[in-house]
Design an enzyme around this catalytic site. Structure first.
Site, PDB file in Angstrom:
ATOM      1  CB  SER A  37      -0.951   0.003   1.195  1.00  0.00           C
ATOM      2  OG  SER A  37      -0.237  -0.129   2.398  1.00  0.00           O
ATOM      3  CG  HIS A  74      -3.730  -1.371  -2.015  1.00  0.00           C
ATOM      4  ND1 HIS A  74      -4.331  -0.125  -2.088  1.00  0.00           N
ATOM      5  CD2 HIS A  74      -3.470  -1.575  -0.701  1.00  0.00           C
ATOM      6  CE1 HIS A  74      -4.408   0.397  -0.871  1.00  0.00           C
ATOM      7  NE2 HIS A  74      -3.888  -0.471  -0.018  1.00  0.00           N
ATOM      8  CE  LYS A 118      -7.477  -0.001   1.063  1.00  0.00           C
ATOM      9  NZ  LYS A 118      -7.740   1.222   1.784  1.00  0.00           N
TER      10      LYS A 118
HETATM   11  C1  PLP Z   1      -3.437  -3.388   2.658  1.00  0.00           C
HETATM   12  C2  PLP Z   1      -4.613  -2.949   3.480  1.00  0.00           C
HETATM   13  N1  PLP Z   1      -5.219  -3.854   4.267  1.00  0.00           N
HETATM   14  C3  PLP Z   1      -6.270  -3.521   5.036  1.00  0.00           C
HETATM   15  C4  PLP Z   1      -6.766  -2.234   5.046  1.00  0.00           C
HETATM   16  C5  PLP Z   1      -7.919  -1.895   5.949  1.00  0.00           C
HETATM   17  O1  PLP Z   1      -9.100  -1.876   5.225  1.00  0.00           O
HETATM   18  P1  PLP Z   1     -10.358  -0.986   5.674  1.00  0.00           P
HETATM   19  O2  PLP Z   1     -10.069   0.416   5.301  1.00  0.00           O
HETATM   20  O3  PLP Z   1     -11.490  -1.603   4.926  1.00  0.00           O
HETATM   21  O4  PLP Z   1     -10.525  -1.159   7.147  1.00  0.00           O
HETATM   22  C6  PLP Z   1      -6.190  -1.270   4.226  1.00  0.00           C
HETATM   23  C7  PLP Z   1      -6.719   0.115   4.212  1.00  0.00           C
HETATM   24  O5  PLP Z   1      -6.053   1.093   4.101  1.00  0.00           O
HETATM   25  C8  PLP Z   1      -5.073  -1.628   3.417  1.00  0.00           C
HETATM   26  O6  PLP Z   1      -4.454  -0.733   2.642  1.00  0.00           O
END
Ligand code: PLP
Length: 402
Positions: A190, A218, A249
């Site tokens: 990310s 992502h 997302k």
């Molecule tokens: C790689 C990754 N995993 C998990 C999450 C968490 O997801 P959520 O925003 O649905 O709680 C994010 C969010 O930024 C993320 O980038």
């Protein structure tokens, strides 16, 4: 409570207040700004100004899609705005099961389970699957929610060098045979936008009998010819035991899921505290997510357009002279050095209606601050060119580019 108290909590609060006040004073604070309107998929109104959106994780431009909006509205008319409680008791609605079946089919898995957010999914699933005496292995650049899940689990915690599967193998090799091992990685990272070396990872996990969990926050809708993610990207079929993703997302809703074998999902349905002790996804969000997976399959042009836009955006920024690390996807880090440089880049970009945001310490190490820009299928080539030009000018002004 004595407001004059001077303990560690009070000092932390004060330190942050001072840091934030300094940023506000220099017009360098750009977090938490309310977006008052979405205009098409790629433009937003912020503080009364229309800006191009380069901070969105809605990679396929599905936010506001008429079919998805209609599905959410119909779910409200049918079920209301909430549920009757937690999924395990009266909270499960037919739309939840429908969504889980859709996800399982999309991921070529036997079943799926959904939770109220991606963060909660990682926390509760990791902490349920492993515990004291077990071993968890985490790429250094994994998302915070994975770290938090690992720490909450109390399993022996091992971090390995980013995307270095040889380093992982060395860690795995030191664990006694027979101990439970779980390896967790992001599919696309990310902060840096690069892709995990899945083929080699699978080979090593199999050799050491380790379970593999991949967070596809992502990579869903981004990788693979039909947007099915990391396995499709590498032409591998069902090699990940625990296929995790968020629904916030590419999927324009909220929530998270794990897809996998039916017995694994059934186990999670009866053991994860985030499922048993927390409210179910609201029906409108479940319906929106359900429809979004269908739209992805019905509109494959979005995946092609995202790839073309990513190519144009990244190449333009690289040609301008930016260090974009090893990005291979729509997340483009523009390395700025100091936090102050990243804030100043943001100011210049936003003053010229390019809505991008900085990532600074402690989210990334000191000196590796960046503007994390994203591009989506909703952008048009002339908009991307405009953003590249503005970012180049900002880079020169701030001194990130020579
Ligand atoms: C790689 C990754 N995993 C998990 C999450 C968490 O997801 P959520 O925003 O649905 O709680 C994010 C969010 O930024 C993320 O980038």
């Amino acid at each position: 409570m004595d407001l004059e108290v001077d303990d560690a909590i009070a000092r932390r609060i004060k330190e942050l207040s001072i840091r934030l006040a300094g940023l506000h004073e220099k017009d360098l604070y750009f977090y938490n700004q309310p977006i008052s309107e979405l205009r098409g998929g790629a433009r937003v109104i912020v503080n009364g100004r229309e800006m191009g959106m380069y901070a969105s994780y809605g990679y396929l431009g599905l936010l506001g899609h008429p079919r998805i909006n209609a599905a959410a509205k119909a779910a409200i008319d049918r079920f209301g705005t909430g549920t009757h409680g937690v999924r395990f008791l009266a909270g499960t609605l037919s739309i939840h099961r429908e969504l889980e079946e859709t996800i399982a089919a999309f991921k070529h898995a036997e079943d799926a389970i959904t939770f109220s957010s991606g963060y909660v999914t990682n926390l509760t699933v990791i902490a349920t699957l492993i515990g004291r005496g077990d071993h968890v292995f985490c790429d250094k650049l994994n998302h915070a929610s994975i770290y938090d899940g690992c720490l909450m689990s109390r399993a022996s915690f091992n971090r390995f060098e980013h995307n270095n599967i040889d380093a992982l193998e060395k860690c795995l090799n030191q664990v006694p045979a027979g101990a439970a091992k779980l390896v967790i990685v992001d599919g696309v990272f990310s902060m840096d936008g690069d892709i995990i070396n899945l083929p080699r990872l699978v080979e090593v996990c199999r050799k050491y009998h380790a379970w593999l969990m991949v967070d596809e926050a992502h990579s869903i809708g981004v990788l693979g010819k039909t947007g099915r993610g990391i396995e499709e990207h590498f032409g591998l079929e069902d090699v990940i035991e625990i296929k995790m993703c968020t629904l916030s997302k590419t999927i324009p809703s909220v929530g998270g899921y794990v897809a996998g074998k039916a017995d694994l999902i059934n186990f999670l349905r009866h053991t994860t505290r985030g499922y048993i002790f927390s409210a179910a996804l609201p029906p409108a969000q479940a319906a929106a997510a359900n429809e979004a997976f269908k739209v992805i399959l019905d509109e494959p042009w979005r995946i092609q357009k995202l790839a073309a836009n990513t190519h144009q955006f990244t190449n333009g920024l690289k040609q301008a002279g930016f260090n974009t690390l090893f990005t291979q996807t729509a997340i483009v880090p523009l390395m700025c050095g100091s936090d102050e440089n990243a804030f100043a880049m943001t100011r210049e970009a936003q003053h010229h209606d390019v809505f991008a945001l900085p990532v600074v310490s402690p989210a990334v190490p000191q000196g590796l601050a960046r503007l994390r820009a994203t591009v989506t299928a909703a952008h048009e080539p002339d908009e991307i060119q405009y953003a590249v030009n503005i970012l180049e000018k900002a880079g020169k002004l701030v001194g990130v580019l020579s």
